[in-house]
Write an enzyme that holds these catalytic residues in place. Structure first.
Site, mmCIF file in Angstrom:
data_model
loop_
_atom_site.group_PDB
_atom_site.id
_atom_site.type_symbol
_atom_site.label_atom_id
_atom_site.label_comp_id
_atom_site.label_asym_id
_atom_site.label_seq_id
_atom_site.Cartn_x
_atom_site.Cartn_y
_atom_site.Cartn_z
ATOM 1 N N LYS A 110 -33.266 -25.394 33.824
ATOM 2 C CA LYS A 110 -33.296 -24.441 32.726
ATOM 3 C C LYS A 110 -31.972 -24.509 31.963
ATOM 4 O O LYS A 110 -30.902 -24.497 32.567
ATOM 5 C CB LYS A 110 -33.530 -23.026 33.265
ATOM 6 C CG LYS A 110 -33.886 -22.001 32.210
ATOM 7 C CD LYS A 110 -34.357 -20.704 32.844
ATOM 8 C CE LYS A 110 -34.849 -19.719 31.806
ATOM 9 N NZ LYS A 110 -35.391 -18.483 32.429
ATOM 10 N N GLU A 120 -46.896 -7.305 38.932
ATOM 11 C CA GLU A 120 -46.823 -5.875 38.662
ATOM 12 C C GLU A 120 -47.788 -5.069 39.524
ATOM 13 O O GLU A 120 -47.475 -3.944 39.938
ATOM 14 C CB GLU A 120 -47.090 -5.605 37.184
ATOM 15 C CG GLU A 120 -45.995 -6.070 36.245
ATOM 16 C CD GLU A 120 -46.051 -7.553 35.916
ATOM 17 O OE1 GLU A 120 -45.129 -8.058 35.258
ATOM 18 O OE2 GLU A 120 -47.036 -8.218 36.329
ATOM 19 N N ARG A 157 -50.964 -4.187 33.332
ATOM 20 C CA ARG A 157 -51.533 -5.020 34.386
ATOM 21 C C ARG A 157 -51.724 -4.252 35.689
ATOM 22 O O ARG A 157 -52.445 -4.695 36.570
ATOM 23 C CB ARG A 157 -50.617 -6.219 34.633
ATOM 24 C CG ARG A 157 -50.051 -6.832 33.364
ATOM 25 C CD ARG A 157 -49.340 -8.122 33.616
ATOM 26 N NE ARG A 157 -50.295 -9.186 33.829
ATOM 27 C CZ ARG A 157 -49.951 -10.464 34.003
ATOM 28 N NH1 ARG A 157 -48.688 -10.802 34.017
ATOM 29 N NH2 ARG A 157 -50.866 -11.375 34.190
#
Length: 752
Positions: free
Chosen positions: A267, A352, A380
């Site tokens: 990254k 979640e 969610r």
């Protein structure tokens, strides 16, 4: 398992002596232009793309580190597969900047994430190459499964299906539901795993350990979990080696069965400030200095930072307070808490649903969880909020960052759904602070409550100054008062916007409830604030947003968890001894002893209009507002009915008559509901109620018409309100009032 060494490095023209070409990027108009480049030219193009990304994103803000890490991977994808015929699907989509550049949108990057400009996520309106616009994680494999099914059923649309997903998103449960189906189906889906060992934070859980083992162990020693689930596993592949990635993708594309290509990437690759950023590799940035990667201006305090400071202070006093994050520890303000209390901070990954259900378990066991997530991601976990937390009356505090419109973040990141959903959750209290001081107070208040769930929501914007109240009516702060006949009711941060009218010299009356759910006493406000009829319409916008529940308590400084909620403000002094002795709320059986359900039912069934039960008779008066914030699910709809449909200031006498008339007319129209309907009518904190119910047989989903001043108001009978208008509770025909009390006791509909 197929290792990279076993894959023939084919598909890229062998390059001769190094011959750098300047401005290759300008020659790329579509993915087909990539296929004429040799290995050296592709390397030069990758370097140009990184330079372009740093230059353009640093000027306007956006996702930087995540896109720098997928340059070579994206080039390889578009060389092997023919988009848009082949479907290249990206999970989340924040890493699609390189994809946008290759597909002809480089010239629009000056408008990135701006109104009318280039979206920061895939956009079907921008290009046929963009397929998925949902920027919530872990969904792409389910999309791929559906697209592959359609391709199999419609041979004329035969195409290859590719799903690109990060290792961070693989921590979400939807991925494993999809892999379970993909592996069993044997449909030819190519899953590309972009493994950079993190989302914002390092990837959490045992999956991270498994991927690390795959990256480092000889092929004979480890069998991947993907193979166990029925996918061919190819890799690991160096995700920055275009030739290796191309070879692996080509091998996977001809297998005619599901396969996963494991690409290992870095990254922030190629940009030193991102590679060295320990927080999140410059995952997302505002306007920055491209040389240093530092913000171009000094960041202002945010709602998130104020929350983060306050929860740390609470954590020092309260050893029972724990924090839960879904792979976003720093973005939601829990970084300092995690540093100080690592054993009380839980990063569950992009999960979640698990976060909320796990919080329920913690609360059941004596802890007070603070679940900090973006407001849009609470969508969610709605079932877990409702059934795992609220049903059990558990003390869990939800802190919802980025509530409201989030501007450049895109449609699926707007936090505009949580308030409507939480309004449906019985017993849950919602607070929307207007300024830093109120945020601190309300965070303290929320964790002081041990009798049920609480939620605090605040926006993405920078903080303004504290807004002092000039008066308080009940638990509603009066922020401005100019003696005019307009009442403005603000919620949360909107108070600052509306208060700006004072500067312009256009202020009227401005009030802010302490909480958005429940709202304050409309009748008390009406008595205190002399305004015209439009005031009531303003008030009802507040009342109908949220379900009536008890008030959030404001916590004094305490060292131990309180045993019961603490009121935010003292109740107004009673006007007389009789009023002082009146209980705040009584069971239906106590407040309406004179109401005979059978008598009302029989009279309605006989085509007669029943007389009004004595217990439902109001005292009347031109200055009274009908308010019915009772404990039944959806009873807030009665507030909407009372305030919106001509019952303002007409006294209490009319409502019971009209309500029973609506039942009577619904009965005559053949609307069989088989339900109890309870109303509580509150007049200056004196509650009276009556029960009427219709027991005719009929379709359970038929609607009840309440005939009010402006015609029929349809009301669904089931427990979930329809647009905030439901006022019913399912029951049995001719049941006693006592049975309604038992229904209420089965779910945390009232906390008083």
């Amino acid at each position: 398992m197929t290792r990279v060494d076993d894959i023939t490095r084919a598909g890229i023209t062998a390059a001769g002596p190094r011959r750098p070409r300047a401005d290759l990027l300008n020659s790329i108009r579509s993915p087909t232009d990539l296929r004429r480049l040799d290995e050296n030219e592709l390397a030069d193009l990758a370097a140009e793309i990184r330079t372009f990304l740093v230059s353009s994103v640093s000027a306007v803000g956006g996702h930087l580190g995540s896109n720098l890490g997928v340059v070579e991977l994206t080039l390889a994808l578009h060389r092997v597969f023919s988009s848009p015929r082949d479907r290249i699907l990206f999970d989340i989509g924040h890493q699609t900047y390189v994809h946008k550049i290759i597909t002809g949108r480089r010239g629009e990057f000056g408008t990135l994430r701006q109104l009318g400009g280039l979206s920061g996520y895939p956009s079907r309106a921008e290009s046929d190459h963009d397929v998925i616009e949902n920027s919530h994680a872990s969904t792409v494999l389910a999309y791929a499964d559906g697209v592959a099914k359609a391709s199999a059923l419609r041979p004329e649309t035969e195409r290859r299906v590719v799903a690109v997903i990060g290792d961070g998103a693989l921590t979400g449960g939807m991925c494993w539901e999809a892999l379970n189906n993909i592996g069993a189906s044997r449909r030819p889906i190519v899953v590309v795993l972009n493994d950079n060992a993190r989302s914002y934070d390092p990837t959490a859980g045992s999956l991270a350990a498994h991927l690390h083992e795959l990256r480092s162990a000889p092929s004979a020693d480890v069998r991947s979990v993907f193979e166990v689930l029925g996918l061919d596993y190819l890799g690991p592949v160096d995700g920055h080696d275009i030739a290796a990635v191309e070879a692996a993708l080509s091998a996977a594309s001809v297998l005619e069965r599901p396969a996963l290509v494991h690409c290992v990437t870095t990254k922030g690759k190629g940009y030193q400030p991102a590679e060295q950023d320990e927080t999140d590799c410059l995952h997302a940035v505002g306007v920055i200095d491209p040389t240093t990667g530092r913000p171009a201006t000094t960041p202002r305090p945010t709602w998130t930072s104020v929350f983060g400071d306050e929860v740390v202070a609470i954590g020092r006093r309260r050893p029972d307070v724990v924090a839960i994050t879904a792979a976003m520890k720093n973005p939601v303000g829990l970084g300092q808490f995690a540093a100080e209390f690592p054993d009380r901070t839980f990063d569950v990954g992009m999960a979640e649903q698990h976060a909320v259900a796990s919080a329920a378990g913690l609360a059941m066991s004596g802890m007070h969880p603070v679940v900090a997530i973006y407001a849009t991601f609470l969508n969610r976990a709605f079932d877990q909020v409702l059934m795992d937390v609220a049903l059990h009356r558990l003390a869990v505090t939800f802190v919802l960052d980025r509530a409201g419109i989030t501007g450049p973040d895109g449609a699926s990141h707007h936090g505009i759904w949580d308030l409507s959903m939480l309004a449906l959750v019985p017993g849950l209290r919602v607070a929307c602070p207007r300024d830093p001081a109120r945020l601190r107070q309300l965070v303290q208040a929320a964790v002081a409550i041990d009798s049920g769930p609480t939620a605090i929501r605040f926006p993405k914007e920078s903080l303004g100054d504290d807004i002092d109240a000039v008066n308080r009516i009940g638990e509603t702060d009066v922020l401005l008062s100019a003696g005019h006949d307009v009442l403005l009711v603000a919620v949360g941060a909107t108070s600052g916007v509306v208060a700006a009218a004072k500067v312009a010299g256009e202020e009227d009356e401005l009030e802010e409830p302490v909480e958005a759910k429940p709202t304050d006493d409309a009748a008390a406000l009406a008595k205190e604030v002399p305004v015209e009829e439009p005031t009531d319409d303003m008030l009802v916008e507040e009342a109908t947003i949220e379900e009536a529940s008890p008030k959030v308590a404001e916590e004094p400084v305490v060292d131990e968890p309180p045993t019961k909620p603490i009121p935010l403000a003292e109740e107004p002094a009673a006007k007389d001894a009789e009023e002082a002795e009146t209980p705040a709320r009584a069971p239906l059986s106590a407040v309406a002893p004179e109401a005979d359900p059978a008598e009302i039912d029989d009279m309605a069934g006989a085509g007669e209009e029943p007389d009004e039960p004595a217990a439902m008779k109001g005292r009347g008066g031109d200055d009274e507002i009908v308010q019915m914030p009772g404990p039944l699910p959806g009873i807030v709809g009665a507030v909407d009915i009372a305030l919106r449909h001509g019952l303002r200031r007409k006294g209490l006498d009319e409502m019971p008559h009209r309500f029973r008339h609506g039942i009577h007319m619904a009965r005559r129209a053949g609307h069989g509901l088989g339900q109890h309907i309870a109303l509580e009518i509150e007049d200056s904190r004196r509650e009276v109620a009556g029960l009427a119910h219709d027991g005719a047989e009929g379709r359970a989903q038929q609607r009840l018409g309440l005939l009010l001043d402006h015609g029929e108001q349809p009301v669904p009978h089931d427990l979930a309100p329809d647009g905030g208008k439901a006022v019913g509770c399912v029951g049995h025909r001719r049941s006693s009032i006592r049975s309604v009390d038992s229904l209420l006791s089965s779910f945390p509909l009232s906390w008083e």
